[in-house]
Design a protein around this motif. Structure first.
Motif, mmCIF file in Angstrom:
data_model
loop_
_atom_site.group_PDB
_atom_site.id
_atom_site.type_symbol
_atom_site.label_atom_id
_atom_site.label_comp_id
_atom_site.label_asym_id
_atom_site.label_seq_id
_atom_site.Cartn_x
_atom_site.Cartn_y
_atom_site.Cartn_z
ATOM 1 N N ASP A 154 -31.664 168.080 -2.649
ATOM 2 C CA ASP A 154 -32.854 168.743 -2.974
ATOM 3 C C ASP A 154 -33.166 169.118 -4.662
ATOM 4 O O ASP A 154 -34.408 169.246 -4.830
ATOM 5 N N PHE A 155 -31.971 168.786 -5.444
ATOM 6 C CA PHE A 155 -32.106 169.211 -6.899
ATOM 7 C C PHE A 155 -32.290 168.322 -7.710
ATOM 8 O O PHE A 155 -32.227 168.381 -8.984
ATOM 9 N N VAL A 156 -32.427 167.023 -7.167
ATOM 10 C CA VAL A 156 -32.285 165.700 -7.801
ATOM 11 C C VAL A 156 -34.133 165.168 -8.321
ATOM 12 O O VAL A 156 -34.672 165.148 -7.469
ATOM 13 N N ASP A 157 -33.985 165.327 -9.523
ATOM 14 C CA ASP A 157 -35.550 165.021 -10.195
ATOM 15 C C ASP A 157 -35.341 164.229 -11.486
ATOM 16 O O ASP A 157 -34.328 164.571 -12.331
ATOM 17 N N ALA A 174 -24.017 162.216 -8.152
ATOM 18 C CA ALA A 174 -23.048 162.121 -6.800
ATOM 19 C C ALA A 174 -23.634 163.179 -5.811
ATOM 20 O O ALA A 174 -23.734 164.270 -5.942
ATOM 21 N N ILE A 175 -23.857 162.371 -4.853
ATOM 22 C CA ILE A 175 -24.766 163.259 -3.509
ATOM 23 C C ILE A 175 -23.602 163.389 -2.425
ATOM 24 O O ILE A 175 -23.310 162.095 -1.909
ATOM 25 N N GLY A 176 -23.278 164.290 -1.797
ATOM 26 C CA GLY A 176 -22.573 164.311 -0.618
ATOM 27 C C GLY A 176 -23.340 164.317 0.666
ATOM 28 O O GLY A 176 -23.787 165.024 1.332
ATOM 29 N N GLU A 199 -32.715 159.126 0.510
ATOM 30 C CA GLU A 199 -33.167 158.117 -0.029
ATOM 31 C C GLU A 199 -34.274 158.597 -1.083
ATOM 32 O O GLU A 199 -34.457 157.964 -1.996
ATOM 33 N N ALA A 200 -34.974 159.660 -0.983
ATOM 34 C CA ALA A 200 -35.815 160.141 -2.236
ATOM 35 C C ALA A 200 -35.043 160.492 -3.335
ATOM 36 O O ALA A 200 -35.513 160.359 -4.390
ATOM 37 N N ALA A 201 -33.983 161.078 -3.310
ATOM 38 C CA ALA A 201 -33.236 161.235 -4.414
ATOM 39 C C ALA A 201 -32.850 160.099 -5.182
ATOM 40 O O ALA A 201 -32.793 159.999 -6.324
ATOM 41 N N CYS A 202 -32.522 158.999 -4.340
ATOM 42 C CA CYS A 202 -32.190 157.842 -5.103
ATOM 43 C C CYS A 202 -33.437 157.144 -5.681
ATOM 44 O O CYS A 202 -33.459 156.756 -6.841
ATOM 45 N N ASP A 232 -30.307 153.333 -27.540
ATOM 46 C CA ASP A 232 -31.499 152.583 -27.731
ATOM 47 C C ASP A 232 -32.428 152.753 -26.524
ATOM 48 O O ASP A 232 -33.411 151.857 -26.572
ATOM 49 N N GLY A 233 -32.453 153.977 -25.775
ATOM 50 C CA GLY A 233 -33.330 154.497 -24.962
ATOM 51 C C GLY A 233 -33.426 153.868 -23.550
ATOM 52 O O GLY A 233 -34.384 153.943 -23.153
ATOM 53 N N ARG A 234 -32.449 152.882 -23.353
ATOM 54 C CA ARG A 234 -32.162 152.098 -22.408
ATOM 55 C C ARG A 234 -30.956 152.521 -21.478
ATOM 56 O O ARG A 234 -30.267 151.650 -20.791
ATOM 57 N N ALA A 235 -30.881 153.729 -21.198
ATOM 58 C CA ALA A 235 -29.899 154.315 -20.227
ATOM 59 C C ALA A 235 -30.375 153.905 -18.930
ATOM 60 O O ALA A 235 -31.293 153.890 -18.523
ATOM 61 N N SER A 236 -29.255 153.812 -18.137
ATOM 62 C CA SER A 236 -29.510 153.699 -16.563
ATOM 63 C C SER A 236 -29.323 155.015 -16.151
ATOM 64 O O SER A 236 -28.394 155.635 -16.361
ATOM 65 N N ALA A 237 -29.886 155.161 -14.513
ATOM 66 C CA ALA A 237 -29.567 156.157 -13.860
ATOM 67 C C ALA A 237 -29.406 155.616 -12.527
ATOM 68 O O ALA A 237 -30.292 154.546 -11.981
ATOM 69 N N GLY A 238 -28.480 156.153 -11.691
ATOM 70 C CA GLY A 238 -28.343 155.852 -10.204
ATOM 71 C C GLY A 238 -27.574 156.711 -9.301
ATOM 72 O O GLY A 238 -27.622 158.038 -9.900
ATOM 73 N N VAL A 239 -27.171 156.535 -8.231
ATOM 74 C CA VAL A 239 -26.780 157.480 -7.169
ATOM 75 C C VAL A 239 -25.278 156.911 -6.819
ATOM 76 O O VAL A 239 -25.110 155.563 -6.359
#
Length: 385
Positions: A154-157, A174-176, A199-202, A232-239
């Motif tokens: 719910d809180f992932v944006d 980390a999503i339970g 899936e929406a949070a991902c 360098d501004g190119r950090a990654s984000a994932g789940v």
């Protein structure tokens, strides 16, 4: 334990019967906790998309998961370790971070590359950890390589994730999820959201990653301080998906089948790069605890953990497991004779992702596990304690 108002109960979510039972069970908790001390902190090593990294794991002591205060998940007792009153101040939470940094300084040769922050709730829920605190924590760890924060979907944006990626800090949520099967998640675990919400949070995490990679995220002095000069501004984000092996009301074979299917489905979701399989353990102040003492639940076999890891070794994701309380009656276990050996093989697999490690462990009790897998059903479980 404090008694929240009806508004806190997240009306209309989950199963009312489960929530009513869970609220009664949780009300028995009597212990109190210091808001200036973390629940736990430890050093370890973890497998990440960038290889094995030394890690600092922090369990912040907050006012507790909002959903757990409503009743919550049938197996989760972590809210019983939370501070009374429903909230912890910004200054107290930063005091907890300082305690963890002191622990690291005293026990590690150098700062860990990977920081993992859990609240036993949702770090990204601003009713639990405020925006000011989140941004201060991001700045504190801006010089590390990667951070993991825990949250319900719910809180992932992307804006919240950007508080970390703006420093060039690779960020995982980390999503339970517990299972990819909505019916099992709703009826056995009592979590209110659907796989579509995961899936929406991902997708939000993937969007945050794309924005960071494109360099469209910049530091906001009011929100988080100046950007890390080395970023360098190119950090990654994932789940990182957390799944639960053997929630209540499932036989061993049903749980294993659901886990294999769930890992495969998670690995197919863009943005989800790691799946952590958590074998259920019996925690106090939970419905699982009540079932356990009435001979209605047995934690999963370690052979089941090994079987799932072998069966999913070729999926397009890192799959790991860290059986908590292994070898104990209340944790995942075999016959006690082989528990440590199987646990060691699981840890070896986590780091090397090589299923051949399980060929090196065997025990006579594996035949008993095979019989349980064949004969146990949800109406005659547990077949073997």
């Amino acid at each position: 334990m404090s008694h929240p108002t009806p508004e806190v109960y997240e009306q209309g979510k989950g199963m009312d019967a489960h929530n009513q039972v869970m609220r009664e069970i949780r009300s028995r908790k009597e212990a109190s906790y210091d808001p200036h001390e973390p629940t736990r902190v430890w050093l370890d090593e973890d497998n990440t998309p960038d290889g094995v990294k030394e890690s600092l794991t922090i369990i912040l002591n907050t006012g507790g998961c909002r959903w757990a205060r409503a009743g919550g998940c049938t197996m989760c007792g972590y809210v019983a370790e939370s501070v009374d009153g429903g909230s912890v101040s910004h200054d107290a939470l930063l005091d907890q971070i300082d305690v963890c940094l002191d622990h690291e300084a005293e026990n590690a040769d150098e700062p860990a590359d990977l920081i993992k922050i859990y609240t036993s709730g949702s770090f990204l829920d601003e009713r639990e950890v405020g925006a000011e605190t989140r941004r201060a924590i991001a700045e504190t760890f801006a010089d590390r390589e990667r951070i993991v924060v825990e949250s319900l979907p719910d809180f992932v944006d992307r804006e919240k994730i950007a508080d970390f990626t703006r420093y060039g800090l690779d960020t995982d949520v980390a999503i339970g999820l517990e299972t990819a099967t909505d019916r099992v998640r709703h009826d056995c675990v009592n979590k209110y959201f659907d796989f579509a919400d995961f899936e929406a949070a991902c997708a939000e995490a993937a969007a945050a990653s794309a924005e960071a990679d494109a360099g469209t995220v910049t530091a906001d002095d009011d929100a988080g301080g100046a950007a890390n000069a080395d970023a360098d501004g190119r950090a990654s984000a994932g789940v990182k998906a957390y799944l639960l092996l053997k929630p209540p009301f499932l036989a061993e074979s049903e749980a294993v089948e659901d886990m294999i299917d769930s890992i495969e489905r998670c690995a197919d979701v863009a943005g989800c790069h790691t799946v952590s399989m958590n074998p259920c353990n019996v925690q106090r102040y939970t419905m699982v605890d009540e079932l356990y003492f009435d001979d209605g639940y047995r934690p999963p076999w370690l052979w089941s953990v090994a079987h799932v890891l072998e069966a999913t070794a070729d999926v397009d994701a890192i799959v790991v497991s860290d059986p908590v309380g292994h070898g104990s009656d209340r944790g995942p276990h075999n016959c006690t004779e082989c528990d440590d050996l199987v646990q060691k093989a699981i840890k070896d697999f986590d780091l090397r992702q090589d299923p051949s490690v399980f060929e090196q462990v065997s025990c006579a009790c594996e035949a008993t596990w095979e019989a349980v897998m064949e004969l146990e059903t949800s109406y005659n479980m547990p077949l073997v304690r």
